[in-house]
Scaffold this active site. Structure first.
Site, PDB file in Angstrom:
ATOM      1  N   ASP A 152       0.854  -1.175   0.000  1.00  0.00           N
ATOM      2  CA  ASP A 152       0.000   0.000   0.000  1.00  0.00           C
ATOM      3  C   ASP A 152       0.900   1.237   0.000  1.00  0.00           C
ATOM      4  OD1 ASP A 152      -2.499   1.450   0.504  1.00  0.00           O
ATOM      5  OD2 ASP A 152      -3.176  -0.427   1.405  1.00  0.00           O
TER       6      ASP A 152
ATOM      7  N   GLU B 229      -6.551   3.698  -5.686  1.00  0.00           N
ATOM      8  CA  GLU B 229      -7.864   3.842  -5.063  1.00  0.00           C
ATOM      9  C   GLU B 229      -8.461   5.146  -5.568  1.00  0.00           C
ATOM     10  OE1 GLU B 229      -9.991   3.826  -0.678  1.00  0.00           O
ATOM     11  OE2 GLU B 229      -8.130   4.919  -0.975  1.00  0.00           O
TER      12      GLU B 229
ATOM     13  N   HIS C 241     -10.929  -3.659   3.399  1.00  0.00           N
ATOM     14  CA  HIS C 241     -10.804  -3.292   4.820  1.00  0.00           C
ATOM     15  C   HIS C 241     -11.631  -2.068   5.198  1.00  0.00           C
ATOM     16  CE1 HIS C 241      -8.244  -0.660   2.590  1.00  0.00           C
ATOM     17  NE2 HIS C 241      -8.125   0.115   3.642  1.00  0.00           N
ATOM     18  N   ASP C 242     -12.257  -1.404   4.227  1.00  0.00           N
ATOM     19  CA  ASP C 242     -13.082  -0.221   4.515  1.00  0.00           C
ATOM     20  C   ASP C 242     -14.570  -0.515   4.369  1.00  0.00           C
ATOM     21  OD1 ASP C 242     -10.859   1.439   4.873  1.00  0.00           O
ATOM     22  OD2 ASP C 242     -10.753   1.937   2.735  1.00  0.00           O
TER      23      ASP C 242
HETATM   24  C1  GLC Z   1      -8.189   4.937   2.129  1.00  0.00           C
HETATM   25  C2  GLC Z   1      -7.947   3.699   2.958  1.00  0.00           C
HETATM   26  C3  GLC Z   1      -8.571   3.894   4.294  1.00  0.00           C
HETATM   27  C4  GLC Z   1      -7.922   5.085   4.960  1.00  0.00           C
HETATM   28  C5  GLC Z   1      -7.969   6.318   4.063  1.00  0.00           C
HETATM   29  C6  GLC Z   1      -7.010   7.369   4.538  1.00  0.00           C
HETATM   30  O1  GLC Z   1      -9.514   5.136   1.866  1.00  0.00           O
HETATM   31  O2  GLC Z   1      -8.423   2.573   2.295  1.00  0.00           O
HETATM   32  O3  GLC Z   1      -8.489   2.754   5.112  1.00  0.00           O
HETATM   33  O4  GLC Z   1      -8.563   5.363   6.168  1.00  0.00           O
HETATM   34  O5  GLC Z   1      -7.607   6.036   2.745  1.00  0.00           O
HETATM   35  O6  GLC Z   1      -5.694   6.967   4.300  1.00  0.00           O
END
Ligand code: GLC
Length: 573
Positions: free
Chosen positions: A110, A264, A338-339
């Site tokens: 990541d 993302e 995970h979100d």
């Molecule tokens: C992304 C991650 C999430 C995190 C956010 C801030 O959305 O997937 O888990 O809280 O970014 O980094």
């Protein structure tokens, strides 16, 4: 045999490896604890590589493993070149990478570079004063320029006495946003990329990468979804220089390695995703979109009781399938991460008679699409939402903020708020991986950092591995089919039966063959009629989660949550 793992410096002309790969996402903190401190760790992942190999996946994506104060579970990084001590050491990471490669699996990390932790030395310097050389690594304003609200509550602007200025944080105040306008910041990021790529990792999942370029006007955002503040997306999502930055990153670093990249991409439509993923643009290989994740939102946003309407889901998935094909881009396919809530709880049916079948049906519909499928840890076991009963059980910043906001500002009762959290909280996906029916689901010999789901005695890996009819072996078969049948990578997607509210059916068309994929999204049996335009000289059942006929019948009985895939030969030589 060792999979071809040569780190060629040139991309091969044939299909890129990530196009017929299946990715398995690991949330390291919750996967397997090897030393009894209650936190999953790198040695724990290493201990489970054979399990992953058995499933058949190609790539492991690890959520952040870098040193972090853990305000947002590792998405607040204080040192990009050091492993979080709770997770292990650099030597342990190198061993994990080596052993994964030896087993023919790759690892992607990541990359979190929209923001750092406020404990990162750059920020500690930056806040010392306007003259500090690191001040301009972050985004500062003398007065609050707009109404933006942060993702985890409150304003996105935080005051610092030393500079008498406000800094921007789209997420928690402990996650200050980096200033990508500053070429020094970009050069630092590229050095971080090189550091990890030279260790031999196989790519990156790039956290909220579509938010890195901010509109210099810092316009107010619309106040939507019953929120206290305005949305920052209008001024951040796919901002004015984002493509320039990604092309620079690609030119300087990414293009020099045979890797995969997935960005993302919150608040990015299929049209907006084209420039990120179109092969001739040289930015990213694919993005994670959220269009299907937003379908059950209401005026309170994510925390809603709605179920996704199947016709809406089909529309969104089809739009992305078409758009990525047209631009020579690529899809990433996921039901959960995970979100998000657990896939079977949200899109399937977690109640006992249907859990296994609906989990397999969801797997079928997703894995037969064009793109790279992502399996979130535990999905292959049909793990469900946590159903925590008190706010004390929740650990996530987002959940705690929502609880405060809904009970104190929006006037929801605690009971109703807890119900919404049990449907949608990110902690649903973060409970420990359920390995067996011993204490703490075999995840740890200590006290787990977050509670184990109460259903671990029935739902666990040991049970799945002992049952030839389990979701695990069904996923194994879906993965094997993708590896063996090029049509799953290349076939042209075509939706059937658009208005059908119960059944998702589509084709994947090749030159001489076609796949027919059918899934019942309801708990009712359905007499399904295959569209007259679907013709086959010969047909053969490839996979099904019930006792489907071996050859395709024009009308057939589809069981509740039944799914089947037929290979149709359209021409006989
Ligand atoms: C992304 C991650 C999430 C995190 C956010 C801030 O959305 O997937 O888990 O809280 O970014 O980094």
């Amino acid at each position: 045999m060792r999979l071809q793992m040569m780190r060629t410096r040139k991309m091969s002309k044939k299909t890129a490896w990530w196009k017929n790969s299946v990715v398995y996402q690991i949330y390291p903190k919750s996967f397997y604890d090897s030393d009894g401190d209650g936190f999953g760790d790198l040695n724990g992942i290493r201990a489970k590589l054979s399990y992953l190999k058995k499933l058949g996946i190609d790539v492991i994506w690890l959520n952040p493993i870098y040193e972090s104060p853990q305000v947002d579970n590792g998405y607040d990084i204080s040192n990009y070149r050091k492993i979080e001590p709770e997770l292990g050491t650099m030597e342990e990471f190198e061993l994990l990478l080596k052993e994964a490669h030896e087993k023919g699996m790759r690892i992607i990390l990541d990359l979190v570079v929209n923001h750092t932790s406020d404990k990162h030395p750059w920020f500690e310097e930056a806040k010392k004063g306007k003259e500090n050389p690191y001040h301009d690594y972050y985004i500062w304003k003398d007065t609050i320029p707009n109404n933006w609200g942060s993702s985890f509550g409150g304003s996105t602007w935080e005051y610092v006495d030393e500079t008498a200025q406000y800094y921007l944080h789209l997420f928690a105040k402990e996650q200050p946003d980096l200033n990508w306008e500053n070429p020094k910041v970009r050069a630092e990021v590229y050095e971080i990329l090189r550091f990890w790529l030279e260790k031999g990792i196989d790519g990156f999942r790039m956290d909220v990468i579509t938010l890195i370029s901010k509109d210099p006007a810092y316009p107010d955002g619309p106040v939507i979804q019953n929120k206290e503040y305005g949305s920052y997306y209008a001024g951040c999502a796919s901002g004015p220089r984002v493509h320039e930055y990604l092309q620079e990153m690609n030119r300087e670093v990414l293009s020099k390695y045979d890797i995969m990249t997935v960005g993302e991409a919150p608040h990015t439509s299929a049209d907006e995703a084209v420039p990120y993923t179109a092969a001739d643009r040289h930015e990213l290989n694919m993005v994670f979109h959220f269009d299907h994740m937003h379908l059950d939102y209401d005026e309170n946003g994510k925390y809603a009781k709605n179920r996704v309407k199947l016709t809406d889901l089909k529309k969104v998935m089809t739009r992305w399938q078409d758009a990525m094909r047209e631009c020579n881009g690529w899809n990433s396919l996921y039901w959960s991460n995970h979100d998000q809530a657990r896939a079977v709880s949200r899109f399937g049916n977690e109640s006992t008679p249907y859990r296994v079948k609906s989990a397999k049906m969801l797997g079928t519909i997703l894995h037969m699409m064009q793109g790279t499928p992502y399996i979130y840890e535990g999905e292959e076991l049909g793990m469900t939402n946590a159903h925590f009963e008190s706010i004390e059980e929740y650990k996530d910043v987002e959940a705690l903020d929502i609880f405060r906001d809904f009970t104190e500002r929006k006037g929801f009762s605690e009971k109703d708020t807890l119900e919404l959290l049990s449907l949608k909280s990110r902690d649903n996906a973060r409970t420990p991986m359920q390995w067996d029916d011993t204490a703490n689901a075999g995840f740890t010999e200590g006290t787990p950092w977050i509670g184990v789901n109460k259903n671990y005695k029935e739902i666990n890996a040991e049970q799945c591995l002992a049952d030839p009819d389990s979701i695990f072996y069904y996923y194994q078969e879906l993965i094997r089919l993708r590896h063996e049948m090029p049509i799953i990578t290349d076939g042209v997607y075509e939706l059937l039966d658009q208005e059908n509210e119960s059944v998702y059916a589509y084709l994947r068309k090749g030159e001489k063959e076609t796949l027919l994929v059918v899934g019942n999204f309801t708990d009712e049996p359905i007499n399904y009629h295959v569209d007259e335009n679907v013709q086959a000289a010969k047909s053969r059942l490839l996979i099904s989660n019930y006792n489907a006929a071996e050859t395709l019948e024009r009308d057939f009985a589809l069981e509740p949550y039944g799914a089947c895939v037929y290979l149709l030969e359209t021409e006989i030589e």
